[in-house]
Design an enzyme around this catalytic site. Structure first.
Site, PDB file in Angstrom:
ATOM      1  N   ARG A   1      99.800  -0.502   1.684  1.00  0.00           N
ATOM      2  CA  ARG A   1      99.194  -0.566   0.751  1.00  0.00           C
ATOM      3  C   ARG A   1      98.964   0.896  -0.640  1.00  0.00           C
ATOM      4  O   ARG A   1      99.974   1.724  -0.241  1.00  0.00           O
ATOM      5  CB  ARG A   1      97.841   0.004   0.969  1.00  0.00           C
ATOM      6  CG  ARG A   1      96.574   0.027  -0.271  1.00  0.00           C
ATOM      7  CD  ARG A   1      95.719  -0.225   0.866  1.00  0.00           C
ATOM      8  NE  ARG A   1      95.147   1.254   1.776  1.00  0.00           N
ATOM      9  CZ  ARG A   1      93.666   1.264   2.149  1.00  0.00           C
ATOM     10  NH1 ARG A   1      92.486   0.284   2.032  1.00  0.00           N
ATOM     11  NH2 ARG A   1      93.597   2.898   3.195  1.00  0.00           N
TER      12      ARG A   1
ATOM     13  N   ARG B   1      93.309   7.904  12.026  1.00  0.00           N
ATOM     14  CA  ARG B   1      92.745   6.888  10.998  1.00  0.00           C
ATOM     15  C   ARG B   1      92.075   5.703  12.177  1.00  0.00           C
ATOM     16  O   ARG B   1      90.593   4.883  12.468  1.00  0.00           O
ATOM     17  CB  ARG B   1      92.679   6.796   9.560  1.00  0.00           C
ATOM     18  CG  ARG B   1      92.776   7.812   9.121  1.00  0.00           C
ATOM     19  CD  ARG B   1      93.796   7.462   7.839  1.00  0.00           C
ATOM     20  NE  ARG B   1      92.942   6.702   6.799  1.00  0.00           N
ATOM     21  CZ  ARG B   1      92.705   4.774   6.026  1.00  0.00           C
ATOM     22  NH1 ARG B   1      94.163   5.485   5.597  1.00  0.00           N
ATOM     23  NH2 ARG B   1      91.857   4.717   4.763  1.00  0.00           N
TER      24      ARG B   1
ATOM     25  N   LYS C   1      88.060  -4.233   3.313  1.00  0.00           N
ATOM     26  CA  LYS C   1      86.603  -3.889   2.506  1.00  0.00           C
ATOM     27  C   LYS C   1      86.731  -3.876   1.297  1.00  0.00           C
ATOM     28  O   LYS C   1      85.658  -3.821   0.226  1.00  0.00           O
ATOM     29  CB  LYS C   1      85.941  -3.094   3.429  1.00  0.00           C
ATOM     30  CG  LYS C   1      85.908  -3.179   4.880  1.00  0.00           C
ATOM     31  CD  LYS C   1      85.051  -1.730   5.269  1.00  0.00           C
ATOM     32  CE  LYS C   1      85.765  -0.650   5.282  1.00  0.00           C
ATOM     33  NZ  LYS C   1      87.186   0.236   5.943  1.00  0.00           N
TER      34      LYS C   1
ATOM     35  N   ARG D   1      79.944   5.156   9.593  1.00  0.00           N
ATOM     36  CA  ARG D   1      81.822   5.245   9.990  1.00  0.00           C
ATOM     37  C   ARG D   1      80.998   5.912  11.676  1.00  0.00           C
ATOM     38  O   ARG D   1      81.645   6.219  12.037  1.00  0.00           O
ATOM     39  CB  ARG D   1      81.974   6.319   9.299  1.00  0.00           C
ATOM     40  CG  ARG D   1      82.626   6.127   8.726  1.00  0.00           C
ATOM     41  CD  ARG D   1      83.855   5.119   8.454  1.00  0.00           C
ATOM     42  NE  ARG D   1      85.270   5.560   8.515  1.00  0.00           N
ATOM     43  CZ  ARG D   1      85.753   5.819   6.711  1.00  0.00           C
ATOM     44  NH1 ARG D   1      84.988   4.313   5.820  1.00  0.00           N
ATOM     45  NH2 ARG D   1      87.017   5.565   6.502  1.00  0.00           N
TER      46      ARG D   1
ATOM     47  N   ARG E   1      98.174   6.328  -0.704  1.00  0.00           N
ATOM     48  CA  ARG E   1      96.554   7.181  -1.133  1.00  0.00           C
ATOM     49  C   ARG E   1      97.916   8.623   0.468  1.00  0.00           C
ATOM     50  O   ARG E   1      98.675   7.817   1.225  1.00  0.00           O
ATOM     51  CB  ARG E   1      96.065   6.314   0.012  1.00  0.00           C
ATOM     52  CG  ARG E   1      95.210   6.179  -0.659  1.00  0.00           C
ATOM     53  CD  ARG E   1      93.656   5.146  -0.655  1.00  0.00           C
ATOM     54  NE  ARG E   1      93.000   5.850   0.644  1.00  0.00           N
ATOM     55  CZ  ARG E   1      92.880   5.359   1.494  1.00  0.00           C
ATOM     56  NH1 ARG E   1      91.726   4.140   0.676  1.00  0.00           N
ATOM     57  NH2 ARG E   1      92.006   5.962   2.896  1.00  0.00           N
TER      58      ARG E   1
HETATM   59  P1  AMP Z   1      88.398   5.254   3.099  1.00  0.00           P
HETATM   60  O1  AMP Z   1      88.215   4.888   1.786  1.00  0.00           O
HETATM   61  O2  AMP Z   1      86.996   4.521   3.518  1.00  0.00           O
HETATM   62  O3  AMP Z   1      88.803   4.661   3.876  1.00  0.00           O
HETATM   63  O4  AMP Z   1      87.920   6.502   2.914  1.00  0.00           O
HETATM   64  C1  AMP Z   1      88.788   7.948   2.981  1.00  0.00           C
HETATM   65  C2  AMP Z   1      88.592   9.175   4.229  1.00  0.00           C
HETATM   66  O5  AMP Z   1      87.454   9.636   3.583  1.00  0.00           O
HETATM   67  C3  AMP Z   1      88.479   8.865   5.970  1.00  0.00           C
HETATM   68  O6  AMP Z   1      89.083   8.604   6.105  1.00  0.00           O
HETATM   69  C4  AMP Z   1      87.069   9.871   5.912  1.00  0.00           C
HETATM   70  O7  AMP Z   1      88.140  10.861   5.720  1.00  0.00           O
HETATM   71  C5  AMP Z   1      86.694   9.949   4.623  1.00  0.00           C
HETATM   72  N1  AMP Z   1      85.092   9.574   4.461  1.00  0.00           N
HETATM   73  C6  AMP Z   1      85.273   7.933   4.261  1.00  0.00           C
HETATM   74  N2  AMP Z   1      83.793   7.799   4.484  1.00  0.00           N
HETATM   75  C7  AMP Z   1      83.574   9.058   5.063  1.00  0.00           C
HETATM   76  C8  AMP Z   1      81.966   8.583   6.107  1.00  0.00           C
HETATM   77  N3  AMP Z   1      80.891   7.849   5.867  1.00  0.00           N
HETATM   78  N4  AMP Z   1      81.782   9.962   6.655  1.00  0.00           N
HETATM   79  C9  AMP Z   1      82.890  10.619   6.795  1.00  0.00           C
HETATM   80  N5  AMP Z   1      83.950  10.319   6.121  1.00  0.00           N
HETATM   81  C10 AMP Z   1      84.068   9.519   5.138  1.00  0.00           C
END
Ligand code: AMP
Length: 208
Positions: free
Chosen positions: A127, A165, A13, A88, A154
């Site tokens: 990654r 996740r 994404k 989400r 990360r």
């Molecule tokens: P991402 O970079 O989108 O994979 O997000 C990393 C982490 O941030 C996720 O595993 C969640 O802990 C938190 N996070 C990101 N976006 C959301 C969201 N829309 N709602 C809740 N937690 C989020």
């Protein structure tokens, strides 16, 4: 054009969003990036969010929804935006739909970058991200190919967190596909290809 970007963690994404931003100048609104910045700066939100993120769990809706509403109200969102990593779950999608009229905007497409879970586990464990410019690469990049910065893994891309996740994605986020399909907005592209090939299809399907 305003786009909601859907797909499992590691589906690509962020890479597709980056390309759309570079070519069309959309505002890239990534809740993961916003939350990581809050954690890094140790803001009250960041301190609260960190524990959830480290486990690969979702940060509570009220925190994330507030963050997105504030960000969407900023002037650059007027030129079109890409929501990456939000919504989400269904409650977040409903909250977004409820907030859009007061912001005077609508969502034009929900773009699903579709990749099988087995491919995802491989991608996420390999990654690496640039600490300096945020470029996403792989463990083969000793330094950032874009700016020469340090590449790091990360915390939530470590094997024990990846499974969590993906479970969260399957349970909480996948129901959004039906939600956006019912709204007539879902556009699905096969994400298991070279990023440029995916991008070509993205543009074609979005009529860009
Ligand atoms: P991402 O970079 O989108 O994979 O997000 C990393 C982490 O941030 C996720 O595993 C969640 O802990 C938190 N996070 C990101 N976006 C959301 C969201 N829309 N709602 C809740 N937690 C989020």
């Amino acid at each position: 054009m305003n786009i909601v970007l859907l797909g499992a963690p590691g589906a690509g994404k962020g890479t597709q969003a980056q390309k759309l931003v570079e070519e069309f100048g959309f505002a890239h609104i990534s809740t993961g990036d916003l939350l990581r910045a809050a954690v890094k700066n140790a803001t009250p939100l960041g301190v609260e969010a960190k524990g959830y993120m480290d486990k690969g769990a979702l940060v509570p809706d009220e925190l994330v929804i507030g963050l997105v509403k504030e960000r969407l109200a900023e002037p650059d969102a007027k030129k079109g935006f890409i929501l990456d990593g939000f919504p989400r779950n269904l409650d977040q999608a409903r909250a977004l739909d409820a907030a859009l009229p007061e912001l005077g905007v609508k969502i034009d497409a929900a773009l699903l970058v579709d990749v099988e879970p087995e491919v995802i586990v491989n991608r996420l464990s390999n990654r690496r991200v640039c600490r300096n410019c945020g470029y996403t690469g792989t463990s083969a990049d000793a330094v950032c190919p874009r700016c020469g910065g340090e590449m790091y893994q990360r915390d939530d891309d470590k094997p024990e967190t990846i499974k969590n996740r993906l479970d969260v994605y399957a349970k909480a986020t996948e129901p959004l596909l039906g939600y956006y399909e019912d709204e007539g907005l879902l556009v699905k592209v096969d994400g298991d290809r070279d990023p440029d090939a995916v991008y070509a299809e993205v543009k074609e399907r979005l009529g860009l």
